[in-house]
Design a protein around this motif. Structure first.
Motif, PDB file in Angstrom:
ATOM      1  N   ARG A 155      39.216   7.214  58.824  1.00 18.21           N
ATOM      2  CA  ARG A 155      40.408   7.061  59.652  1.00 18.21           C
ATOM      3  C   ARG A 155      41.290   8.287  59.560  1.00 18.21           C
ATOM      4  NH1 ARG A 155      45.533   6.545  60.083  1.00 18.21           N
ATOM      5  NH2 ARG A 155      45.708   7.162  57.910  1.00 18.21           N
TER       6      ARG A 155
ATOM      7  N   ARG B 280      42.116  12.925  66.229  1.00 15.97           N
ATOM      8  CA  ARG B 280      41.136  13.847  66.814  1.00 15.97           C
ATOM      9  C   ARG B 280      40.133  13.156  67.730  1.00 15.97           C
ATOM     10  NH1 ARG B 280      41.672  15.283  61.395  1.00 15.97           N
ATOM     11  NH2 ARG B 280      42.483  17.400  61.018  1.00 15.97           N
ATOM     12  N   ALA B 281      39.747  11.941  67.397  1.00 14.10           N
ATOM     13  CA  ALA B 281      38.680  11.276  68.147  1.00 14.10           C
ATOM     14  C   ALA B 281      39.089  11.058  69.606  1.00 14.10           C
ATOM     15  CB  ALA B 281      38.339   9.935  67.499  1.00 14.10           C
ATOM     16  N   PRO B 282      38.236  11.406  70.561  1.00 13.33           N
ATOM     17  CA  PRO B 282      38.578  11.214  71.973  1.00 13.33           C
ATOM     18  C   PRO B 282      38.580   9.753  72.393  1.00 13.33           C
ATOM     19  CG  PRO B 282      36.336  12.042  71.749  1.00 13.33           C
ATOM     20  CD  PRO B 282      36.943  12.087  70.393  1.00 13.33           C
ATOM     21  N   ARG B 283      37.833   8.912  71.688  1.00 10.59           N
ATOM     22  CA  ARG B 283      37.818   7.479  71.953  1.00 10.59           C
ATOM     23  C   ARG B 283      38.242   6.750  70.678  1.00 10.59           C
ATOM     24  NH1 ARG B 283      37.578   9.086  76.375  1.00 10.59           N
ATOM     25  NH2 ARG B 283      36.150   8.499  78.086  1.00 10.59           N
ATOM     26  N   ILE B 284      38.958   5.657  70.844  1.00 14.93           N
ATOM     27  CA  ILE B 284      39.520   4.945  69.707  1.00 14.93           C
ATOM     28  C   ILE B 284      39.170   3.459  69.805  1.00 14.93           C
ATOM     29  CG2 ILE B 284      41.387   6.592  69.318  1.00 14.93           C
ATOM     30  CD1 ILE B 284      43.216   4.798  70.940  1.00 14.93           C
TER      31      ILE B 284
ATOM     32  N   LEU C 259      35.024   1.772  69.839  1.00 13.82           N
ATOM     33  CA  LEU C 259      35.235   3.206  70.075  1.00 13.82           C
ATOM     34  C   LEU C 259      34.950   3.624  71.513  1.00 13.82           C
ATOM     35  CD1 LEU C 259      33.730   4.629  66.760  1.00 13.82           C
ATOM     36  CD2 LEU C 259      36.143   4.328  67.325  1.00 13.82           C
TER      37      LEU C 259
ATOM     38  N   ALA D  10      39.738  11.066  61.674  1.00 16.06           N
ATOM     39  CA  ALA D  10      39.540  10.854  63.105  1.00 16.06           C
ATOM     40  C   ALA D  10      40.770  10.377  63.857  1.00 16.06           C
ATOM     41  CB  ALA D  10      38.410   9.847  63.308  1.00 16.06           C
TER      42      ALA D  10
ATOM     43  N   ARG E 227      42.536   7.036  75.037  1.00 19.16           N
ATOM     44  CA  ARG E 227      43.875   7.198  74.472  1.00 19.16           C
ATOM     45  C   ARG E 227      44.931   7.094  75.572  1.00 19.16           C
ATOM     46  NH1 ARG E 227      44.690   9.438  69.329  1.00 19.16           N
ATOM     47  NH2 ARG E 227      42.783  10.041  68.248  1.00 19.16           N
TER      48      ARG E 227
END
Length: 473
Positions: free
Chosen positions: A367, A373-377, A227, A370, A231
């Motif tokens: 999943r 939406r999650a700024p880090r993947i 994480l 997020a 993106r």
């Protein structure tokens, strides 16, 4: 694990694949066999498949099993023999529009990629495709990932085909004498739940051991932390549509690059893909100063002949899209791939199996919440690379001239490139969402261009001689 005649409870990894599916996230893969029937003298018909397949499906137990849940135990259902199984329910046919080339086939595959399987039946379907150029045909099998991972699918191909002139032994479907009742399944699930509760201390010990191994590895600087990935346009929010593209590059060319740089075919291939990613990202205006990341599966046992189940664990590696020099890019990417595989083998596979058994629906739920939406993947792209047969496979007088696999496009890493070596070609199946990969065929052309770029750079430095093998790319 308790089993009844014709039934078996989902493993944790199988259940994870089953529960991940949503209306916009199909969880079936596509396995495509291109057929040349010239020796046979006539095309394959759907009627023939209806008549012949039941004589061989006994080799593949999941082919005649459906999913059944015990009341209140939906996270991990059971595989139960389908007493109403009829092979005709799983077969259909389509015809491609002229000229029947790759573009027309890939368009048809894009539609099949979103045509989800009927969960009341065995989780597979076969489409016979007519109208390919040169009088060829294709067989497209949609199979849920809960049924088989990449190695199991490859072993299924090998078991269902033979070398030229060989014979596939008959293995008819066998009906179970008895089937479990819902009460039987409930009692079995309850007993297993008690066993799982008792095993929690051992699971925590396994998790702690895996964490220590991961933190102590000497190659930590070559492996991305979870994480922490930024993106890119590969990871844009997307919907339920899918796009497919197929192609290939000569295996011999990648082998020569691997030898020249003292790395593996897997490392060289990922370095070549990283070059294609760099070109694609540059055209889209993405920031090239950051490393990209791939997640790929590592098989527990590549020598296994199993034809069902998921026995892989994931590994994450850097795709060095931040490096402009093609040779340095491959070297650095290959080093990261090797470190990631090495760590996975040190950590082992037990933790993945155990954690997926306990988490049930938690990972899919996280999943879904997020993904957009999650700024880090976790990763920029998903890849797979499997060794396949060196020679083409046959079914009687029908030659399988190509075999292509398309995996899953799962947000936020919607771009998935699967590669199998087949008869001297690294055969590629790219599946993505149109938002994340507007022109998948262009991306596969970039892979071929990246191969050319690396070859030219190595030749200029005196590290590689001779011309590339010119195949159908």
């Amino acid at each position: 694990m308790e089993r009844f005649s014709g039934s078996e409870r989902f493993s944790g990894p199988d259940a994870l694949m089953f529960n991940m599916e949503t209306p916009t996230t199909p969880m079936h893969t596509l396995k495509v066999a291109i057929l040349d029937t010239r020796r046979r003298g006539r095309p394959v018909t759907l009627g023939e498949l209806v008549d012949v397949l039941p004589d061989y499906l006994g080799m593949f137990p999941r082919a005649t099993q459906r999913v059944q849940c015990a009341p209140g135990r939906k996270a991990r259902p059971f595989w139960v023999a389908d007493e109403d199984f009829d092979v005709a329910d799983h077969l259909d046919e389509i015809s491609l529009p002229a000229p029947g080339g790759r573009a027309q086939l890939d368009a048809a595959l894009s539609e099949l990629a979103v045509h989800q399987l009927d969960r009341s039946r065995a989780l597979w379907a076969l489409t016979l495709v007519h109208g390919l150029a040169g009088g060829r045909q294709a067989v497209v099998v949609r199979v849920h990932h809960a049924v088989a991972d990449g190695l199991a699918a490859l072993n299924t191909l090998m078991a269902a085909t033979s070398e030229e002139g060989g014979v596939v032994e008959v293995a008819p479907v066998r009906r179970p004498h008895t089937l479990p009742s819902r009460a039987d399944l409930t009692r079995s699930a309850r007993r297993e739940s008690r066993s799982l509760l008792a095993a929690i201390p051992r699971v925590m010990s396994t998790f702690a051991r895996a964490a220590r191994i991961a933190s102590d590895t000497d190659a930590a600087e070559h492996i991305p932390r979870p994480l922490t990935v930024r993106r890119t346009s590969f990871n844009t929010p997307s919907g339920g549509e899918r796009v497919c593209a197929s192609g290939g590059i000569p295996l011999a060319d990648v082998q020569r690059i691997a030898v020249a740089l003292g790395t593996t075919v897997n490392g060289a291939l990922h370095g070549i893909i990283a070059g294609a990613m760099r070109s694609e990202l540059a055209d889209r205006g993405d920031d090239l100063t950051h490393r990209s990341v791939t997640v790929f599966g590592v098989c527990r046992d590549l020598a296994s002949t199993r034809t069902r189940g998921n026995e892989i664990a994931t590994a994450a590696a850097y795709m060095r899209t931040d490096i402009a020099d093609p040779v340095e890019r491959i070297t650095a990417t290959a080093e990261s791939c090797a470190a990631a595989v090495g760590r996975r083998k040190k950590v082992g596979f037990e933790m993945t199996d155990r954690m997926s058994t306990y988490t049930g629906r938690l990972a899919p739920t996280f999943r879904n919440l997020a993904a957009h939406r999650a700024p880090r993947i976790m990763n920029t792209i998903t890849t797979a690379n499997m060794p396949g047969p060196r020679q083409t496979r046959w079914v009687g007088g029908v030659e399988v001239i190509d075999w292509i696999s398309f995996a899953l496009a799962i947000a936020p890493a919607d771009v998935n490139l699967t590669t199998y070596s087949y008869a001297g070609t690294l055969s590629m199946g790219l599946i993505a969402t149109p938002e994340s990969m507007p022109d998948p065929h262009r991306f596969l052309r970039r892979v071929a261009e990246s191969l050319d770029e690396v070859h030219a750079a190595l030749s200029d430095r005196g590290l590689l001689g001779g011309d590339l093998v010119r195949g159908d790319r």
